[in-house]
Motif scaffolding. Structure first.
Motif, short mmCIF file in Angstrom:
data_model
loop_
_atom_site.label_atom_id
_atom_site.label_comp_id
_atom_site.label_asym_id
_atom_site.label_seq_id
_atom_site.Cartn_x
_atom_site.Cartn_y
_atom_site.Cartn_z
N SER A 22 11.26 56.48 13.02
CA SER A 22 11.98 54.89 13.39
C SER A 22 12.33 54.39 12.33
O SER A 22 12.14 54.88 11.36
CB SER A 22 11.30 54.26 14.48
N VAL A 23 13.29 53.67 11.79
CA VAL A 23 14.31 53.25 10.92
C VAL A 23 12.19 52.78 10.40
O VAL A 23 12.28 53.26 8.64
CB VAL A 23 14.87 52.66 10.45
N ASN A 24 11.84 52.51 10.88
CA ASN A 24 9.96 51.31 10.33
C ASN A 24 9.55 53.10 9.55
O ASN A 24 9.39 52.50 7.90
CB ASN A 24 9.70 51.10 10.93
N ALA A 25 9.42 53.84 9.69
CA ALA A 25 8.64 54.66 9.97
C ALA A 25 9.29 55.28 8.26
O ALA A 25 9.18 55.82 7.73
CB ALA A 25 8.94 55.74 10.78
N ALA A 26 10.54 55.52 8.37
CA ALA A 26 11.57 56.77 6.98
C ALA A 26 11.49 55.36 6.02
O ALA A 26 11.31 56.24 5.13
CB ALA A 26 13.10 56.74 7.88
N ILE A 27 11.24 54.48 6.46
CA ILE A 27 11.20 53.06 5.23
C ILE A 27 10.03 53.05 4.58
O ILE A 27 9.26 53.20 3.37
CB ILE A 27 11.87 51.58 5.56
N LYS A 68 23.56 51.58 11.88
CA LYS A 68 23.55 52.44 12.92
C LYS A 68 23.72 53.57 12.26
O LYS A 68 22.92 54.33 12.98
CB LYS A 68 25.35 51.68 13.24
N ASN A 69 24.10 53.71 11.17
CA ASN A 69 24.38 55.79 11.07
C ASN A 69 22.40 56.84 10.98
O ASN A 69 22.15 56.56 10.65
CB ASN A 69 25.43 56.00 9.70
N PHE A 70 22.32 54.78 10.20
CA PHE A 70 20.62 55.19 9.19
C PHE A 70 19.89 55.25 11.01
O PHE A 70 19.08 56.20 11.00
CB PHE A 70 20.19 53.84 8.43
N ASP A 71 19.76 54.65 11.33
CA ASP A 71 18.86 54.53 13.07
C ASP A 71 19.18 55.48 13.79
O ASP A 71 18.46 56.29 14.33
CB ASP A 71 19.98 53.58 14.00
N VAL A 72 20.86 56.02 14.08
CA VAL A 72 20.76 57.64 14.52
C VAL A 72 20.24 58.39 14.30
O VAL A 72 19.96 59.94 14.90
CB VAL A 72 22.70 57.46 15.12
N PHE A 114 9.53 56.25 2.48
CA PHE A 114 9.89 55.76 1.63
C PHE A 114 9.09 55.38 0.34
O PHE A 114 9.01 55.65 -0.80
CB PHE A 114 11.15 55.83 1.55
N ALA A 115 8.62 54.26 0.85
CA ALA A 115 8.19 53.07 0.29
C ALA A 115 6.85 53.93 -0.55
O ALA A 115 6.27 54.07 -1.68
CB ALA A 115 7.38 52.52 1.22
N ASN A 116 6.47 54.88 0.40
CA ASN A 116 5.37 55.40 0.06
C ASN A 116 4.83 56.20 -0.69
O ASN A 116 4.84 56.80 -2.32
CB ASN A 116 4.28 56.62 1.68
N ALA A 117 6.16 57.75 -1.16
CA ALA A 117 7.07 58.09 -1.87
C ALA A 117 6.86 57.18 -3.28
O ALA A 117 6.56 57.96 -4.02
CB ALA A 117 8.04 58.94 -1.24
N VAL A 118 8.20 56.32 -3.17
CA VAL A 118 7.97 55.89 -4.67
C VAL A 118 6.66 55.58 -5.24
O VAL A 118 6.27 55.36 -6.45
CB VAL A 118 8.35 54.08 -4.12
N VAL A 119 5.89 54.55 -4.38
CA VAL A 119 4.35 55.06 -4.23
C VAL A 119 3.58 56.09 -5.24
O VAL A 119 3.66 55.65 -6.08
CB VAL A 119 3.48 53.74 -4.10
N ARG A 120 3.68 56.49 -4.65
CA ARG A 120 3.09 58.05 -5.23
C ARG A 120 3.87 58.66 -6.24
O ARG A 120 3.03 58.78 -7.64
CB ARG A 120 2.96 58.90 -3.60
N THR A 121 4.70 58.69 -6.23
CA THR A 121 5.55 59.90 -7.47
C THR A 121 5.59 58.43 -8.83
O THR A 121 6.20 59.26 -10.23
CB THR A 121 7.09 60.54 -7.76
N ARG A 122 5.88 57.11 -8.44
CA ARG A 122 5.66 55.90 -9.09
C ARG A 122 7.62 56.18 -9.56
O ARG A 122 7.66 55.87 -11.06
CB ARG A 122 5.26 56.11 -10.12
#
Length: 95
Positions: free
Chosen positions: A28-33, A16-20, A36-44
């Motif tokens: 969107s939450v989808n965009a935020a995730i 709920k807090n993350f959605d807000v 995050f995933a792109n940053a993890v892959v990019r920076t390893r």
């Protein structure tokens, strides 16, 4: 590129807090995730520090104990025996 679905389990209040917060940032939450995933892959790496020993999280007693331990080590005093420790506890309780 093909899209896939992913299921993530988390605490209901956290979601709920993350959605807000995502909404307030205009995403969107989808965009935020995905960000995050792109940053993890990019920076390893995880794009933020993960630590179990954050000083602001430790309670005051633990900080004081660590300072006391440093002071004792610096003074070259021998470690207390179990009897001496118990006596210190007894004296503190009697106050």
């Amino acid at each position: 590129m093909a899209q896939v679905s992913m299921t993530v389990r988390m605490d209901a209040q956290l979601k709920k807090n993350f959605d807000v917060l995502c909404s307030r940032m205009g995403m969107s939450v989808n965009a935020a995730i995905n960000i995050f995933a792109n940053a993890v892959v990019r920076t390893r790496s995880i794009p933020f520090k993960i630590s179990a020993n954050l000083p602001e999280v430790e309670d005051q007693a633990l900080r004081e104990f660590r300072e006391f331990k440093k002071m004792v080590a610096a003074s070259d005093r021998p470690e207390l025996t179990l009897d001496e420790i118990n006596e210190e506890i007894r004296l503190a309780r009697d106050k």
